[in-house]
Design a protein around this motif. Structure first.
Motif, PDB file in Angstrom:
ATOM      1  N   SER A   2       0.851  -1.195   0.000  1.00  0.00           N
ATOM      2  CA  SER A   2       0.000   0.000   0.000  1.00  0.00           C
ATOM      3  C   SER A   2       0.886   1.245   0.000  1.00  0.00           C
ATOM      4  CB  SER A   2      -0.922  -0.006   1.217  1.00  0.00           C
ATOM      5  OG  SER A   2      -0.163  -0.249   2.366  1.00  0.00           O
ATOM      6  N   PRO A   3       0.424   2.316  -0.689  1.00  0.00           N
ATOM      7  CA  PRO A   3       1.262   3.520  -0.733  1.00  0.00           C
ATOM      8  C   PRO A   3       1.364   4.155   0.650  1.00  0.00           C
ATOM      9  CG  PRO A   3      -0.895   3.926  -1.744  1.00  0.00           C
ATOM     10  CD  PRO A   3      -0.861   2.480  -1.369  1.00  0.00           C
ATOM     11  N   LEU A   4       2.523   4.737   0.911  1.00  0.00           N
ATOM     12  CA  LEU A   4       2.699   5.413   2.206  1.00  0.00           C
ATOM     13  C   LEU A   4       2.163   6.839   2.091  1.00  0.00           C
ATOM     14  CD1 LEU A   4       6.353   4.292   3.039  1.00  0.00           C
ATOM     15  CD2 LEU A   4       4.202   3.220   3.736  1.00  0.00           C
ATOM     16  N   PRO A   5       1.862   7.491   3.197  1.00  0.00           N
ATOM     17  CA  PRO A   5       1.443   8.895   3.124  1.00  0.00           C
ATOM     18  C   PRO A   5       2.554   9.730   2.478  1.00  0.00           C
ATOM     19  CG  PRO A   5       1.182   8.018   5.363  1.00  0.00           C
ATOM     20  CD  PRO A   5       1.894   6.971   4.571  1.00  0.00           C
ATOM     21  N   ASN A   6       2.153  10.803   1.772  1.00  0.00           N
ATOM     22  CA  ASN A   6       3.154  11.680   1.143  1.00  0.00           C
ATOM     23  C   ASN A   6       3.864  12.543   2.171  1.00  0.00           C
ATOM     24  OD1 ASN A   6       2.404  10.901  -1.409  1.00  0.00           O
ATOM     25  ND2 ASN A   6       0.739  12.418  -1.474  1.00  0.00           N
ATOM     26  N   ARG A   7       3.138  12.814   3.226  1.00  0.00           N
ATOM     27  CA  ARG A   7       3.647  13.763   4.202  1.00  0.00           C
ATOM     28  C   ARG A   7       3.331  13.264   5.604  1.00  0.00           C
ATOM     29  NH1 ARG A   7       5.490  18.779   3.805  1.00  0.00           N
ATOM     30  NH2 ARG A   7       5.652  19.729   5.856  1.00  0.00           N
ATOM     31  N   CYS A 223       2.530   1.574  11.077  1.00  0.00           N
ATOM     32  CA  CYS A 223       1.408   2.536  11.133  1.00  0.00           C
ATOM     33  C   CYS A 223       1.316   3.324   9.824  1.00  0.00           C
ATOM     34  CB  CYS A 223       1.574   3.487  12.308  1.00  0.00           C
ATOM     35  SG  CYS A 223       1.446   2.663  13.891  1.00  0.00           S
ATOM     36  N   LEU A 224       2.474   3.652   9.240  1.00  0.00           N
ATOM     37  CA  LEU A 224       2.461   4.353   7.938  1.00  0.00           C
ATOM     38  C   LEU A 224       1.722   3.510   6.903  1.00  0.00           C
ATOM     39  CD1 LEU A 224       6.182   5.547   7.614  1.00  0.00           C
ATOM     40  CD2 LEU A 224       4.182   7.034   7.942  1.00  0.00           C
ATOM     41  N   GLU A 225       1.922   2.205   6.975  1.00  0.00           N
ATOM     42  CA  GLU A 225       1.244   1.312   6.019  1.00  0.00           C
ATOM     43  C   GLU A 225      -0.272   1.378   6.168  1.00  0.00           C
ATOM     44  OE1 GLU A 225       4.130  -2.213   4.660  1.00  0.00           O
ATOM     45  OE2 GLU A 225       3.095  -2.566   6.538  1.00  0.00           O
ATOM     46  N   MET A 226      -0.713   1.789   7.352  1.00  0.00           N
ATOM     47  CA  MET A 226      -2.166   1.944   7.566  1.00  0.00           C
ATOM     48  C   MET A 226      -2.637   3.339   7.161  1.00  0.00           C
ATOM     49  SD  MET A 226      -2.246   0.480  11.427  1.00  0.00           S
ATOM     50  CE  MET A 226      -4.012   0.571  11.658  1.00  0.00           C
ATOM     51  N   GLY A 227      -1.698   4.195   6.773  1.00  0.00           N
ATOM     52  CA  GLY A 227      -2.060   5.566   6.412  1.00  0.00           C
ATOM     53  C   GLY A 227      -1.919   6.551   7.556  1.00  0.00           C
ATOM     54  N   VAL A 228      -1.569   6.068   8.750  1.00  0.00           N
ATOM     55  CA  VAL A 228      -1.394   6.971   9.895  1.00  0.00           C
ATOM     56  C   VAL A 228      -0.196   7.874   9.588  1.00  0.00           C
ATOM     57  CG1 VAL A 228      -0.798   7.078  12.356  1.00  0.00           C
ATOM     58  CG2 VAL A 228      -2.427   5.345  11.522  1.00  0.00           C
ATOM     59  N   PHE A 258      15.167  10.706   9.357  1.00  0.00           N
ATOM     60  CA  PHE A 258      16.073  10.024   8.420  1.00  0.00           C
ATOM     61  C   PHE A 258      15.328   8.926   7.665  1.00  0.00           C
ATOM     62  CE2 PHE A 258      19.319   6.920   7.236  1.00  0.00           C
ATOM     63  CZ  PHE A 258      20.316   7.729   6.696  1.00  0.00           C
ATOM     64  N   MET A 259      14.533   8.161   8.399  1.00  0.00           N
ATOM     65  CA  MET A 259      13.769   7.085   7.731  1.00  0.00           C
ATOM     66  C   MET A 259      12.783   7.676   6.727  1.00  0.00           C
ATOM     67  SD  MET A 259      11.309   4.090   9.311  1.00  0.00           S
ATOM     68  CE  MET A 259       9.909   5.120   9.733  1.00  0.00           C
ATOM     69  N   LEU A 260      12.082   8.730   7.149  1.00  0.00           N
ATOM     70  CA  LEU A 260      11.068   9.314   6.252  1.00  0.00           C
ATOM     71  C   LEU A 260      11.731   9.964   5.043  1.00  0.00           C
ATOM     72  CD1 LEU A 260       8.639  10.719   8.970  1.00  0.00           C
ATOM     73  CD2 LEU A 260       8.266   8.725   7.502  1.00  0.00           C
ATOM     74  N   ASP A 261      12.866  10.646   5.262  1.00  0.00           N
ATOM     75  CA  ASP A 261      13.607  11.212   4.123  1.00  0.00           C
ATOM     76  C   ASP A 261      13.927  10.098   3.136  1.00  0.00           C
ATOM     77  OD1 ASP A 261      13.550  13.774   5.128  1.00  0.00           O
ATOM     78  OD2 ASP A 261      15.656  13.820   5.776  1.00  0.00           O
ATOM     79  N   GLY A 262      14.397   8.987   3.645  1.00  0.00           N
ATOM     80  CA  GLY A 262      14.769   7.860   2.787  1.00  0.00           C
ATOM     81  C   GLY A 262      13.581   7.283   2.042  1.00  0.00           C
ATOM     82  N   ASP A 270      14.564  20.032   8.784  1.00  0.00           N
ATOM     83  CA  ASP A 270      15.948  20.086   8.322  1.00  0.00           C
ATOM     84  C   ASP A 270      16.781  19.185   9.240  1.00  0.00           C
ATOM     85  OD1 ASP A 270      18.620  20.728   8.076  1.00  0.00           O
ATOM     86  OD2 ASP A 270      18.308  22.891   8.002  1.00  0.00           O
ATOM     87  N   ILE A 271      17.208  18.047   8.707  1.00  0.00           N
ATOM     88  CA  ILE A 271      17.863  17.051   9.563  1.00  0.00           C
ATOM     89  C   ILE A 271      19.151  17.593  10.194  1.00  0.00           C
ATOM     90  CG2 ILE A 271      19.067  15.872   7.662  1.00  0.00           C
ATOM     91  CD1 ILE A 271      17.783  13.444   9.887  1.00  0.00           C
ATOM     92  N   ASP A 272      19.880  18.449   9.470  1.00  0.00           N
ATOM     93  CA  ASP A 272      21.138  18.955  10.045  1.00  0.00           C
ATOM     94  C   ASP A 272      20.873  19.856  11.252  1.00  0.00           C
ATOM     95  OD1 ASP A 272      23.044  17.671   8.394  1.00  0.00           O
ATOM     96  OD2 ASP A 272      22.382  18.961   6.748  1.00  0.00           O
ATOM     97  N   ALA A 273      19.877  20.735  11.092  1.00  0.00           N
ATOM     98  CA  ALA A 273      19.532  21.610  12.227  1.00  0.00           C
ATOM     99  C   ALA A 273      18.985  20.785  13.390  1.00  0.00           C
ATOM    100  CB  ALA A 273      18.501  22.650  11.777  1.00  0.00           C
ATOM    101  N   LEU A 274      18.268  19.733  13.055  1.00  0.00           N
ATOM    102  CA  LEU A 274      17.711  18.853  14.098  1.00  0.00           C
ATOM    103  C   LEU A 274      18.828  18.125  14.845  1.00  0.00           C
ATOM    104  CD1 LEU A 274      15.164  17.515  15.315  1.00  0.00           C
ATOM    105  CD2 LEU A 274      15.298  15.844  13.457  1.00  0.00           C
ATOM    106  N   VAL A 275      19.806  17.619  14.098  1.00  0.00           N
ATOM    107  CA  VAL A 275      20.939  16.924  14.724  1.00  0.00           C
ATOM    108  C   VAL A 275      21.697  17.898  15.635  1.00  0.00           C
ATOM    109  CG1 VAL A 275      23.202  15.885  14.204  1.00  0.00           C
ATOM    110  CG2 VAL A 275      21.144  15.119  12.983  1.00  0.00           C
TER     111      VAL A 275
END
Ligand code: HMG
Ligand code: MG
Length: 304
Positions: A2-7, A223-228, A258-262, A270-275
């Motif tokens: 099933s497609p994952l959510p776009n956002r 949960c993403l697979e469920m659309g959450v 990182f997982m969602l970016d991938g 912004d992952i760099d600012a978050l890190v």
């Protein structure tokens, strides 16, 4: 597949869940700075503090100071925990966009965490929800111990659904399903979230996974697979609950981003600012970031 959510929307709970368990007092200025760094990294939902009894959770005694000190960024929503009317009334001066009432799927945890059983907790929340909605403040709930309880052990999906239904009945608008002690595995997480989705729309259901057993990313993916598409996460993997001994922090925001970016799923973060924010708060607490992604990206930077 099933497609994952776009956002995906990440609700950053580091300033609250992340810091509430710290035994050393953390200055309000540090908490305010953490919120600032998180919003600069692109977080748009921040759980900033909780208006609970300072006798129960001394670390959150400065809730009013924190909320007064945060510089509001437009487009950012700030939520706070309010277990009762006293907490809600105190919270009003801080102009929260959202409040959180927190119950549990287990009687034993409810007693230990908020000093009353499930039925009584709902009666305490009822006037809080009414008052918040009258004032146009959104109400979220957390259903703790949805995948296991440190006192009761196993928790059934029926027990989760019972509390979900009670929360819906008093007018709660959003339902967060929480694995307080991080014992859940993906199918188990899906089964609990399914019960929430029977009573709340997809846009109003979220997952809150502590990472004690290293299952949180897998649970989020399930949960993403469920659309959450709404999850609570905590920068640097900070967190725990003073009434769930042994439970470690929430899933680290860095790891989830990182997982969602991938996966090509947008978060706006912004992952760099978050890190940087994760490294900074971990430094303030005198320890390395728990986030695997945070540590890996810091090591890569150091090697360049
Ligand atoms: P209680 O002792 O039953 O409350 O505590 P009470 O109404 O009998 O009042 C006792 C005293 O507390 C009184 O003061 C009240 O004024 C005061 P005294 O007369 O003794 O000086 N009091 C308050 N003070 C400040 N703010 C308030 C407040 N309420 C009463 N809101 C209570 C009941 C719910 C207050 C207490 O048990 C409590 O504060 N519990 C909070 C525990 C907590 O914060 N746990 C962590 C957050 S939940 C969590 O982490 C899980 C989550 O992340 C999801 C997950 O992972 O599962 C959300
Ligand atoms: Mg939690």
């Amino acid at each position: 597949m099933s497609p994952l959510p776009n956002r995906v929307t990440l609700v950053e709970v580091g300033p609250r869940d992340g810091l509430q368990n710290e035994s050393r007092p953390i200055p309000a200025a540090t908490k305010i700075e953490l919120v600032e760094r998180l919003q600069r990294a692109g977080l748009r939902e921040i759980e900033a503090t909780s208006y609970v009894s300072p006798k129960w959770v001394p670390q959150m005694a400065d809730a009013a100071e924190v909320m007064a000190g945060v510089t509001r960024h437009s487009g950012v929503r700030y939520s706070v925990l309010t277990p009762n009317l006293k907490g809600f009334e105190a919270a009003l001066a801080g102009r929260p966009d959202e409040i959180v009432v927190f119950g549990a799927a287990s009687e034993a945890f409810s007693q230990r965490n908020i000093n009353c059983g499930i039925e009584e907790s709902i009666e305490r929340f009822r006037p809080v929800v009414e008052a918040a909605r009258t004032q146009g403040i959104k109400v979220r709930c957390a259903v703790s111990c949805a995948l296991g309880c440190p006192y009761q052990g196993e928790v059934t999906a029926d027990q989760v659904e019972r509390v979900v239904r009670l929360m819906k009945g008093i007018g709660v608008q959003h339902c967060g399903i929480a694995d307080t002690i991080g014992v859940g595995t993906p199918r188990h997480a899906q089964a609990a979230l399914e019960r929430a989705l029977k009573h709340f729309p997809l846009n109003e259901v979220s997952g809150h996974f502590h990472d004690t057993y290293g299952q949180a990313l897998a649970n989020i993916y399930a949960c993403l697979e469920m659309g959450v598409h709404i999850f609570d996460t905590s920068v640097a993997g900070l967190g725990g609950c003073p009434y769930a001994r042994g439970a470690t922090g929430n899933v680290a925001t860095e790891d989830v981003v990182f997982m969602l970016d991938g996966l090509g799923v947008a978060t706006g973060i912004d992952i760099d600012a978050l890190v940087d924010a994760g490294a900074w708060i971990s430094g303030e607490l005198g320890r390395p970031p728990v986030s695997r992604v945070g540590r890996a990206l810091l090591a890569r930077r150091a090697s360049l």
